[in-house]
Design an enzyme around this catalytic site. Sequence first.
Site, mmCIF file in Angstrom:
data_model
loop_
_atom_site.group_PDB
_atom_site.id
_atom_site.type_symbol
_atom_site.label_atom_id
_atom_site.label_comp_id
_atom_site.label_asym_id
_atom_site.label_seq_id
_atom_site.Cartn_x
_atom_site.Cartn_y
_atom_site.Cartn_z
ATOM 1 N N ASP A 98 15.388 9.285 1.483
ATOM 2 C CA ASP A 98 14.721 8.528 2.567
ATOM 3 C C ASP A 98 15.777 7.870 3.424
ATOM 4 O O ASP A 98 15.970 8.001 4.526
ATOM 5 C CB ASP A 98 13.680 7.356 2.193
ATOM 6 C CG ASP A 98 12.926 7.044 3.269
ATOM 7 O OD1 ASP A 98 12.753 7.398 4.177
ATOM 8 O OD2 ASP A 98 11.971 6.170 2.884
ATOM 9 N N HIS A 153 16.385 10.013 6.757
ATOM 10 C CA HIS A 153 16.459 9.570 8.220
ATOM 11 C C HIS A 153 18.122 9.654 8.359
ATOM 12 O O HIS A 153 18.825 8.855 8.348
ATOM 13 C CB HIS A 153 16.294 8.215 8.228
ATOM 14 C CG HIS A 153 14.604 8.185 8.241
ATOM 15 N ND1 HIS A 153 13.693 8.118 9.082
ATOM 16 C CD2 HIS A 153 13.989 8.018 7.093
ATOM 17 C CE1 HIS A 153 12.448 8.250 8.694
ATOM 18 N NE2 HIS A 153 12.536 8.217 7.429
ATOM 19 N N GLN A 174 8.740 6.784 15.540
ATOM 20 C CA GLN A 174 8.976 5.464 14.807
ATOM 21 C C GLN A 174 8.055 4.548 15.192
ATOM 22 O O GLN A 174 7.336 3.704 14.392
ATOM 23 C CB GLN A 174 10.310 5.207 14.803
ATOM 24 C CG GLN A 174 10.779 3.667 14.124
ATOM 25 C CD GLN A 174 10.773 3.987 12.608
ATOM 26 O OE1 GLN A 174 11.682 4.370 12.145
ATOM 27 N NE2 GLN A 174 9.521 3.251 11.954
ATOM 28 N N HIS A 223 4.889 10.264 8.008
ATOM 29 C CA HIS A 223 5.020 8.917 7.263
ATOM 30 C C HIS A 223 3.425 8.610 7.276
ATOM 31 O O HIS A 223 2.855 8.033 8.074
ATOM 32 C CB HIS A 223 5.838 7.862 7.775
ATOM 33 C CG HIS A 223 7.462 8.169 7.921
ATOM 34 N ND1 HIS A 223 8.063 9.426 8.359
ATOM 35 C CD2 HIS A 223 8.578 7.435 7.181
ATOM 36 C CE1 HIS A 223 9.143 9.197 8.011
ATOM 37 N NE2 HIS A 223 9.488 8.168 7.359
ATOM 38 N N HIS A 261 13.098 14.453 2.554
ATOM 39 C CA HIS A 261 12.564 13.284 3.262
ATOM 40 C C HIS A 261 14.026 12.465 3.581
ATOM 41 O O HIS A 261 14.384 11.574 2.580
ATOM 42 C CB HIS A 261 11.653 12.392 2.775
ATOM 43 C CG HIS A 261 11.102 11.460 3.365
ATOM 44 N ND1 HIS A 261 9.797 11.601 4.237
ATOM 45 C CD2 HIS A 261 11.650 10.284 4.353
ATOM 46 C CE1 HIS A 261 9.555 10.376 5.162
ATOM 47 N NE2 HIS A 261 10.779 9.808 5.009
ATOM 48 N N GLU A 272 2.426 4.217 4.481
ATOM 49 C CA GLU A 272 3.731 3.418 3.570
ATOM 50 C C GLU A 272 3.338 2.033 3.581
ATOM 51 O O GLU A 272 4.101 1.258 4.481
ATOM 52 C CB GLU A 272 4.989 3.793 4.385
ATOM 53 C CG GLU A 272 6.087 3.449 3.411
ATOM 54 C CD GLU A 272 7.398 3.594 4.279
ATOM 55 O OE1 GLU A 272 7.655 4.226 5.365
ATOM 56 O OE2 GLU A 272 8.530 3.308 3.467
HETATM 57 FE FE FE2 Z 1 11.065 7.692 5.862
#
Ligand code: FE2
Length: 434
Positions: A310, A60, A153, A211, A58, A214
Amino acid sequence: MSLDLLVKNATLPDGRTRIDIACRDGRIVAVEPGIEAEAGRVVEAGGHLVSPPFVDSHFHMDATLSLGLPRMNESGTLLEGIALWGELKPLLTVEAVVERALAYCDLAVSQGLLAIRSHVDVCDDRLTGVEALLEVKRKVAPYLDLQLVAFPQDGLFRSPTAERNLLRALDMGVDVVGGIPHFERTMDDGARSVRRLCEIAAERGLMVDLHCDESDDPMSRHIETLAYEAQRLGLQGRATGSHLTSMHSMDNYYVSKLLPLIAEAGVSAIANPLINITIQGRHDTYPKRRGQTRVPELRAHGVTVAFGHDCVMDPWYSMGSGDMLEVASMGTHVAQMMSRDDMRYAFDCVTAHPARILGLEGYGLAPGCNADFVLLQAADRIEAIRLRARRLAVVRRGRVIAESAPALSRLSLEGRPEMIDPAAYAPAAGRAQG
Ligand code: FE2
């Protein structure tokens, strides 16, 4: 037998010692004691641990190393991070994203991290991140497996062009379907987004990694919908819930029903310890919740669990260095997983488990597997985490692609040793227990 690479005297993650590893044509051809053969290169492991490479399930990569652009996240919250990323997005160029991503991949390789699943934001009609990371994926393919997730996103339904862009990204070659149900306008929209995204994955024969929940909201239960849709659509083994931090705050009775549903549906779980511990609990005074999902309980139900990095130096997290042992260390601390067995499990959460989630082929240290591994300055998996062990050598397809000098300190103390090796400090009860 002429080999490309022969590693002598390794300890393996399963605890076997004095093992040699023979590699030819990019593959492991033998793993046993006392191999005598000609080899283009011999690496003396000196009894240290040789592990399959680290895998980050995971990440970005479109945002990494952008820290401070265009400003810093002052509150440290997820929502300010998303807002800040929204300010940066229109300023991104393909060239700049490629440059930062390649720099991160260099760092990753030096740390023995040879496979990464990265989410890439598709809520940008130019699809700058997608174009950039597809280029990066091609460029790094000889030394790093980069798997991309189309990540809306700003919300699949909340952002007007998100679904169209997500489908475009998949058409362009992005591998996995992503989502963010807790960021949609309502719980209902969130649940609808899970359904739609799972349907897209099923129609296209892809994996899905959302996701999911969260937040610290105990009522955020999109993981329940993900488990339901995964079993309804036959996505067992192909669906993953990332973060799942709301599970930390859920009612225990509800969780006792939820865990078997996740296991039944073959949904994997990815915690992101460094990020969860810093981003969750931000609305608490004291006590402050840790926010990490229920790792030991997921494990006990047979769910595949991985730890992801992440973020590294981006709008959400100012720190990080591509070191999956730091991730494992935080994960095991936050979950209070401190038994010997627990700590070995934490190592597997940054190696074998994420490899399974990504569906990596040829991963492992058996004959026939890819000759990909890392030599660590540590005796076993626990010591590797405790020391964040130095990566003495990183091997890809039988070739050493990164090397580091051992960590040693010179002392100037009367009557004490001149040199100390942090990996030489054995537990009093001995080691060789894997
Ligand atoms: Fe993430």
